[in-house]
Design an enzyme around this catalytic site. Structure first.
Site, PDB file in Angstrom:
ATOM      1  N   ASN A  59     -10.700  -3.151  -5.806  1.00 33.09           N
ATOM      2  CA  ASN A  59      -9.942  -2.201  -6.644  1.00 33.09           C
ATOM      3  C   ASN A  59     -10.668  -1.828  -7.942  1.00 33.09           C
ATOM      4  O   ASN A  59     -10.310  -0.848  -8.600  1.00 33.09           O
ATOM      5  CB  ASN A  59      -8.542  -2.740  -6.972  1.00 33.09           C
ATOM      6  CG  ASN A  59      -7.567  -2.638  -5.815  1.00 33.09           C
ATOM      7  OD1 ASN A  59      -6.621  -3.400  -5.710  1.00 33.09           O
ATOM      8  ND2 ASN A  59      -7.795  -1.667  -4.918  1.00 33.09           N
TER       9      ASN A  59
ATOM     10  N   ASP B  35       0.832  -1.204   0.000  1.00 37.07           N
ATOM     11  CA  ASP B  35       0.000   0.000   0.000  1.00 37.07           C
ATOM     12  C   ASP B  35       0.869   1.257   0.000  1.00 37.07           C
ATOM     13  O   ASP B  35       1.961   1.254   0.581  1.00 37.07           O
ATOM     14  CB  ASP B  35      -0.904  -0.034   1.252  1.00 37.07           C
ATOM     15  CG  ASP B  35      -2.094   0.900   1.125  1.00 37.07           C
ATOM     16  OD1 ASP B  35      -2.276   1.511   0.054  1.00 37.07           O
ATOM     17  OD2 ASP B  35      -2.838   1.027   2.107  1.00 37.07           O
ATOM     18  N   GLY B  36       0.364   2.297  -0.626  1.00 37.36           N
ATOM     19  CA  GLY B  36       1.047   3.592  -0.565  1.00 37.36           C
ATOM     20  C   GLY B  36       1.641   4.069  -1.884  1.00 37.36           C
ATOM     21  O   GLY B  36       2.338   5.085  -1.916  1.00 37.36           O
ATOM     22  N   ASN B  37       1.346   3.358  -2.979  1.00 37.97           N
ATOM     23  CA  ASN B  37       1.889   3.781  -4.279  1.00 37.97           C
ATOM     24  C   ASN B  37       1.383   5.175  -4.663  1.00 37.97           C
ATOM     25  O   ASN B  37       2.147   6.011  -5.152  1.00 37.97           O
ATOM     26  CB  ASN B  37       1.463   2.809  -5.388  1.00 37.97           C
ATOM     27  CG  ASN B  37       2.030   1.427  -5.208  1.00 37.97           C
ATOM     28  OD1 ASN B  37       2.934   1.226  -4.404  1.00 37.97           O
ATOM     29  ND2 ASN B  37       1.514   0.475  -5.960  1.00 37.97           N
TER      30      ASN B  37
HETATM   31  C1  FPP Z   1      -1.812   0.194  -3.312  1.00 40.32           C
HETATM   32  O1  FPP Z   1      -1.384   1.509  -3.432  1.00 40.32           O
HETATM   33  C2  FPP Z   1      -1.340  -0.631  -4.406  1.00 40.32           C
HETATM   34  C3  FPP Z   1      -2.129  -1.251  -5.337  1.00 40.32           C
HETATM   35  C4  FPP Z   1      -3.582  -1.142  -5.374  1.00 40.32           C
HETATM   36  C5  FPP Z   1      -1.579  -2.072  -6.421  1.00 40.32           C
HETATM   37  C6  FPP Z   1      -0.322  -2.842  -6.163  1.00 40.32           C
HETATM   38  C7  FPP Z   1       0.354  -3.030  -7.457  1.00 40.32           C
HETATM   39  C8  FPP Z   1       1.683  -2.973  -7.655  1.00 40.32           C
HETATM   40  C9  FPP Z   1       2.647  -2.836  -6.594  1.00 40.32           C
HETATM   41  C10 FPP Z   1       2.248  -3.026  -9.027  1.00 40.32           C
HETATM   42  C11 FPP Z   1       2.108  -4.227  -9.853  1.00 40.32           C
HETATM   43  C12 FPP Z   1       2.120  -5.548  -9.187  1.00 40.32           C
HETATM   44  C13 FPP Z   1       2.796  -6.636  -9.631  1.00 40.32           C
HETATM   45  C14 FPP Z   1       2.604  -7.963  -8.944  1.00 40.32           C
HETATM   46  C15 FPP Z   1       3.732  -6.581 -10.733  1.00 40.32           C
HETATM   47  P1  FPP Z   1      -2.493   2.669  -3.516  1.00 40.32           P
HETATM   48  O2  FPP Z   1      -2.664   3.015  -4.932  1.00 40.32           O
HETATM   49  O3  FPP Z   1      -3.734   2.235  -2.815  1.00 40.32           O
HETATM   50  O4  FPP Z   1      -1.774   3.796  -2.730  1.00 40.32           O
HETATM   51  P2  FPP Z   1      -2.457   4.978  -1.903  1.00 40.32           P
HETATM   52  O5  FPP Z   1      -3.229   4.336  -0.781  1.00 40.32           O
HETATM   53  O6  FPP Z   1      -1.288   5.772  -1.428  1.00 40.32           O
HETATM   54  O7  FPP Z   1      -3.336   5.720  -2.866  1.00 40.32           O
END
Ligand code: FPP
Length: 255
Positions: free
Chosen positions: A83, A35-37
């Site tokens: 999602n 989490d946290g992208n």
């Molecule tokens: C949460 O961050 C992350 C996700 C919903 C997706 C995870 C996907 C990846 C790490 C990339 C691809 C995966 C693979 C297996 C190659 P968020 O978007 O909810 O972050 P936020 O809470 O800060 O908005």
């Protein structure tokens, strides 16, 4: 100085790899809610897609660190059944990234002897990506150094409901009696049935909840909530998490 009491062996101990030799300091099975992208990207004034791209690099590093540290199974929550509520643009960014990751990393997965397993209803991603995913699983099927489990369109309640329906159907057909619907029987119907018990569940980015991930499997897992945003989670962060796990005393309900 009094000696620490020896851990009591029980079914959970055996399942968690404690049988005979005392607690294992390295978890066999680690799962991560990545989490946290989005926040990582926002902090840099970048689009969310850039955060997911950086998150995919963290996936590569986490897999390497897990392999180097002798973890047997790494399970990653890549896309939850919730999602789909994100914008269509973000969903297509995420699926494009998965396609790209598969293309770029498949050789590495093969070379590093990584077995790939998918959980969740990934058929929802449609034709081409599903084909690629299944081809990758097939090509990595005989690998045994580490198992990378990717949860795609996964929801734990749906998984438990499906398992319950399958057992109920067997009971209705008279194939099993009601007392046969035990914890073991339910566990054996889950998509994780062939994996060791979950030992350590990590969530990054400061959020403190399970978000419908591995609810059944996490019953006795150690939980670790870290403030680090997923794209910043590197090998050192993984090794630190293992060190925290090694210091925890797992009691499985005993004392
Ligand atoms: C949460 O961050 C992350 C996700 C919903 C997706 C995870 C996907 C990846 C790490 C990339 C691809 C995966 C693979 C297996 C190659 P968020 O978007 O909810 O972050 P936020 O809470 O800060 O908005």
């Amino acid at each position: 100085m009094t000696a620490a009491p020896a851990p009591k062996a029980g079914a959970a101990d055996n399942a968690a790899g404690l049988a005979g030799g005392g607690p294992r300091s390295t978890p066999r099975h680690v799962a991560i809610i990545m989490d946290g992208n989005g926040r990582w990207a926002q902090q840099r004034g970048l689009p969310r897609a850039a955060g997911h791209k950086a998150g995919a690099e963290s996936v590569r590093r986490a897999l390497q660190a897990a392999t180097d540290n002798g973890v047997e199974v790494l399970t990653l929550y890549a896309f939850s059944s919730e999602n789909w509520r994100r914008s269509s643009e973000e969903i297509s960014d995420l699926t494009a990234l998965m396609r790209y990751y598969l293309e770029r990393e498949l050789k590495t997965l093969e070379k590093e002897k990584v077995r790939l397993k998918l959980i969740g209803d990934y058929s929802a991603f449609g034709g081409e990506l599903v084909e690629r995913l299944e081809r990758a699983v097939e090509r990595c099927a005989d690998n045994s150094r580490i198992t990378l489990v990717v949860a795609l369109n996964y929801g734990s309640r749906a998984e438990i409901a499906a398992a319950s329906r399958r057992l109920a159907a067997k009971a209705v057909r008279g194939e099993i009696e009601l007392p046969a619907i035990t914890e073991q029987a339910i566990g054996a119907e889950l998509q994780t049935a062939d994996l060791p018990e979950l030992d350590l569940l990590i969530r990054t980015s400061g959020e403190v909840r399970l978000s419908n991930f591995l609810l059944w499997q996490a019953a006795y897992a150690e939980l670790l909530f870290l403030d680090t945003l997923w794209p910043d989670f590197d090998e050192a962060a993984f090794t630190n998490a293992l060190a925290v796990y090694a210091r925890r005393q797992r009691r499985f309900g005993g004392r």
